[in-house]
Motif scaffolding. Structure first.
Motif, PDB file in Angstrom:
ATOM      1  N   GLY A   1       0.835  -1.194   0.000  1.00 14.31           N
ATOM      2  CA  GLY A   1       0.000   0.000   0.000  1.00 14.31           C
ATOM      3  C   GLY A   1       0.866   1.239   0.000  1.00 14.31           C
ATOM      4  O   GLY A   1       1.813   1.351   0.786  1.00 14.31           O
ATOM      5  N   ALA A   2       0.575   2.185  -0.880  1.00 19.37           N
ATOM      6  CA  ALA A   2       1.380   3.396  -0.986  1.00 19.37           C
ATOM      7  C   ALA A   2       0.535   4.518  -1.575  1.00 19.37           C
ATOM      8  O   ALA A   2      -0.633   4.320  -1.940  1.00 19.37           O
ATOM      9  CB  ALA A   2       2.615   3.149  -1.865  1.00 19.37           C
ATOM     10  N   THR A   3       1.114   5.696  -1.650  1.00 15.75           N
ATOM     11  CA  THR A   3       0.455   6.850  -2.269  1.00 15.75           C
ATOM     12  C   THR A   3       1.402   7.475  -3.280  1.00 15.75           C
ATOM     13  O   THR A   3       2.631   7.408  -3.132  1.00 15.75           O
ATOM     14  CB  THR A   3       0.056   7.906  -1.229  1.00 15.75           C
ATOM     15  N   ALA A   4       0.825   8.088  -4.304  1.00 15.06           N
ATOM     16  CA  ALA A   4       1.610   8.752  -5.338  1.00 15.06           C
ATOM     17  C   ALA A   4       0.886  10.016  -5.777  1.00 15.06           C
ATOM     18  O   ALA A   4      -0.353  10.074  -5.756  1.00 15.06           O
ATOM     19  CB  ALA A   4       1.833   7.829  -6.531  1.00 15.06           C
ATOM     20  N   PHE A   5       1.667  11.021  -6.160  1.00 18.98           N
ATOM     21  CA  PHE A   5       1.107  12.273  -6.646  1.00 18.98           C
ATOM     22  C   PHE A   5       1.045  12.258  -8.170  1.00 18.98           C
ATOM     23  O   PHE A   5       1.951  11.759  -8.836  1.00 18.98           O
ATOM     24  CB  PHE A   5       1.957  13.467  -6.202  1.00 18.98           C
TER      25      PHE A   5
ATOM     26  N   VAL B   1      -2.172   3.713  -4.059  1.00 22.08           N
ATOM     27  CA  VAL B   1      -1.681   2.578  -4.843  1.00 22.08           C
ATOM     28  C   VAL B   1      -1.885   1.300  -4.036  1.00 22.08           C
ATOM     29  O   VAL B   1      -1.519   1.230  -2.855  1.00 22.08           O
ATOM     30  CB  VAL B   1      -0.197   2.761  -5.201  1.00 22.08           C
ATOM     31  N   HIS B   2      -2.467   0.304  -4.687  1.00 22.69           N
ATOM     32  CA  HIS B   2      -2.692  -0.999  -4.049  1.00 22.69           C
ATOM     33  C   HIS B   2      -2.044  -2.057  -4.918  1.00 22.69           C
ATOM     34  O   HIS B   2      -2.475  -2.319  -6.045  1.00 22.69           O
ATOM     35  CB  HIS B   2      -4.195  -1.255  -3.916  1.00 22.69           C
ATOM     36  N   GLY B   3      -0.957  -2.643  -4.392  1.00 22.50           N
ATOM     37  CA  GLY B   3      -0.247  -3.683  -5.121  1.00 22.50           C
ATOM     38  C   GLY B   3      -0.618  -5.058  -4.614  1.00 22.50           C
ATOM     39  O   GLY B   3      -0.529  -5.333  -3.414  1.00 22.50           O
TER      40      GLY B   3
ATOM     41  N   VAL C   1      -4.338   0.259  -9.065  1.00 24.56           N
ATOM     42  CA  VAL C   1      -4.004  -1.128  -8.744  1.00 24.56           C
ATOM     43  C   VAL C   1      -2.857  -1.569  -9.637  1.00 24.56           C
ATOM     44  O   VAL C   1      -2.913  -1.425 -10.861  1.00 24.56           O
ATOM     45  CB  VAL C   1      -5.223  -2.049  -8.916  1.00 24.56           C
ATOM     46  N   MET C   2      -1.824  -2.134  -9.002  1.00 26.14           N
ATOM     47  CA  MET C   2      -0.653  -2.606  -9.728  1.00 26.14           C
ATOM     48  C   MET C   2      -0.401  -4.063  -9.358  1.00 26.14           C
ATOM     49  O   MET C   2      -0.891  -4.562  -8.347  1.00 26.14           O
ATOM     50  CB  MET C   2       0.584  -1.764  -9.384  1.00 26.14           C
ATOM     51  N   ASP C   3       0.387  -4.715 -10.181  1.00 27.12           N
ATOM     52  CA  ASP C   3       0.826  -6.053  -9.815  1.00 27.12           C
ATOM     53  C   ASP C   3       1.819  -5.931  -8.661  1.00 27.12           C
ATOM     54  O   ASP C   3       2.541  -4.932  -8.533  1.00 27.12           O
ATOM     55  CB  ASP C   3       1.503  -6.725 -11.009  1.00 27.12           C
ATOM     56  N   LEU C   4       1.845  -6.941  -7.823  1.00 26.39           N
ATOM     57  CA  LEU C   4       2.639  -6.882  -6.597  1.00 26.39           C
ATOM     58  C   LEU C   4       4.114  -6.606  -6.883  1.00 26.39           C
ATOM     59  O   LEU C   4       4.733  -5.749  -6.244  1.00 26.39           O
ATOM     60  CB  LEU C   4       2.482  -8.193  -5.826  1.00 26.39           C
ATOM     61  N   PHE C   5       4.675  -7.298  -7.852  1.00 23.09           N
ATOM     62  CA  PHE C   5       6.103  -7.155  -8.109  1.00 23.09           C
ATOM     63  C   PHE C   5       6.441  -5.783  -8.682  1.00 23.09           C
ATOM     64  O   PHE C   5       7.491  -5.208  -8.365  1.00 23.09           O
ATOM     65  CB  PHE C   5       6.567  -8.267  -9.048  1.00 23.09           C
ATOM     66  N   ALA C   6       5.562  -5.228  -9.499  1.00 20.15           N
ATOM     67  CA  ALA C   6       5.778  -3.877 -10.020  1.00 20.15           C
ATOM     68  C   ALA C   6       5.661  -2.850  -8.898  1.00 20.15           C
ATOM     69  O   ALA C   6       6.422  -1.864  -8.853  1.00 20.15           O
ATOM     70  CB  ALA C   6       4.771  -3.575 -11.124  1.00 20.15           C
ATOM     71  N   ALA C   7       4.713  -3.049  -7.982  1.00 21.13           N
ATOM     72  CA  ALA C   7       4.558  -2.127  -6.854  1.00 21.13           C
ATOM     73  C   ALA C   7       5.775  -2.187  -5.939  1.00 21.13           C
ATOM     74  O   ALA C   7       6.217  -1.159  -5.407  1.00 21.13           O
ATOM     75  CB  ALA C   7       3.286  -2.468  -6.085  1.00 21.13           C
ATOM     76  N   GLU C   8       6.333  -3.390  -5.752  1.00 21.38           N
ATOM     77  CA  GLU C   8       7.533  -3.507  -4.921  1.00 21.38           C
ATOM     78  C   GLU C   8       8.704  -2.747  -5.539  1.00 21.38           C
ATOM     79  O   GLU C   8       9.445  -2.045  -4.848  1.00 21.38           O
ATOM     80  CB  GLU C   8       7.907  -4.983  -4.765  1.00 21.38           C
TER      81      GLU C   8
END
Length: 377
Positions: free
Chosen positions: A114-118, A129-131, A216-223
């Motif tokens: 879980g993260a945030t982006a501008f 952002v939800h990975g 929503v992103m794939d987990l590995f891309a979000a990491e």
């Protein structure tokens, strides 16, 4: 001997019937007194209405904002009864999810980022952002991120093969004039990155929260973008229906490394209540202060008005009206003013709540370090 009339079973009691004409007649005298000065009457009712409106608006807004944030917590957790985390901005290895899944009573342990982006267009708008592992259907169903037809992700393979793939909500895309295949620039911890919209989310599940500002992103891309490869910041735990949540929570706490915490979403609600409590107390204090000021204005107006009509009260006493009856007539005037202030203040409070709700929701989000949800009255 005088013949008596029919026997009576008890003492005679006059029957009292309440009707609308009698009720109106009961307020005729105070209404006559109030009509002697329409200017003062209007100002007094306006003062009471302002105080009532502010109290009403603050109470409605406080409840609405709290429910909105609780809805965010519940929706982002999905069916997860427990969540493992390392506090604010804490990362830990993916293998923790394997440890959690081996605990008896755990049905599913979902790795998540879980993260945030501008947005990098100068608007300063935030995206949550939800990975999650898109290839794991069980994990995706936890959050109800797609409908029975799999949402609107036309080519899952393309989505997984490109680390810049992202899914946005249809509401956000429509608001921004975006479509599948378009690019969107985001400010991330590793700098400005350009992502490609590979699909759209229907307004259900986690796509409903944050006013549609969800990616929503794939987990590995979000990491790779928001943490580091192999590191996550949350594990959502689905517990078996026949298992005791408290027992499973204790077992997970004993199994995971020190420094990690496991708590139910309900605990996050309690923490949210504590964070919001201070601001709500301040808002309620301001509202009660305004209502107290309105009460003093109305009290001063009535006291002055009653003093001016002392001769009328003397005439009423002189013709035989009891002191209690005179006081009751004066109480009726105050009751009429109070009813007028409430009748006017409640609709004004609802209208004022519409204006205050976005500002207070944003302030609460900043205070609790969360994304501001779309709160509704």
């Amino acid at each position: 001997m005088i013949p008596s009339s029919a026997p009576q079973s008890g003492p005679l009691r006059p029957s009292i019937r309440f009707s609308m004409p009698n009720l109106i007649d009961g307020f005729r005298l105070p209404l006559c007194f109030l009509r002697t000065n329409y200017g003062r009457l209007a100002l007094t009712i306006a003062a009471l209405a302002a105080g009532v409106a502010l109290v009403c608006a603050i109470e409605i807004v406080n409840r609405s904002v709290l429910l909105a944030f609780e809805n965010v917590i519940d929706t982002m957790a999905g069916r997860a009864a427990l969540q493992v985390s390392a506090g604010n901005s804490g990362f830990f290895p993916e293998e923790v999810a394997d440890v959690v899944s081996a605990v008896p009573g755990v049905e599913l342990a979902v790795q998540a980022v879980g993260a945030t982006a501008f947005l990098a267009d100068g608007s300063g708008e935030l995206l949550t952002v939800h990975g999650v592992d898109i290839t794991n259907d069980s994990a995706v169903r936890v959050y109800e991120a797609s409908d029975s037809h799999g949402g609107r992700l036309k080519d899952p393979l393309t989505f997984l093969n490109h680390p810049d793939s992202v899914m946005l909500t249809s509401e956000f895309a429509q608001r921004r004039g975006l479509k599948v295949g378009d690019g969107v620039d985001l400010e991330t911890p590793v700098g400005r990155r350009r992502f490609t919209i590979r699909g759209l989310l229907d307004p259900q599940g986690i796509a409903r929260v944050h006013g549609g500002n969800l990616a929503v992103m794939d987990l590995f891309a979000a990491e790779a973008t928001f943490t580091n490869p192999g590191l996550i910041n949350r594990v959502d735990v689905v517990v078996h229906r026949d298992a005791d949540v408290a027992t499973v929570q204790a077992a997970i706490s004993a199994a995971i490394p020190s420094g990690l915490t496991v708590e139910p979403p309900a605990q996050r609600k309690a923490d949210l209540h504590r964070v919001m409590q201070s601001m709500q107390i301040v808002l309620r204090a301001v509202a009660l202060f305004a209502l107290g000021a309105a009460f003093l204005i109305a009290f001063n107006r009535l006291a002055t008005f009653f003093d001016e009509r002392t001769w009328q009260h003397g005439v009423m006493r002189a013709v035989g009206v009891r002191r209690r009856s005179v006081r009751w007539e004066l109480m009726k005037e105050g009751l009429i003013l109070g009813m007028g202030g409430v009748a006017l203040g409640v609709p004004l409070g609802i209208g004022l709540a519409h204006l205050l709700l976005p500002a207070i929701a944003t302030t609460t989000a900043l205070n609790s370090k969360m994304m501001a949800p779309r709160a509704e009255l």
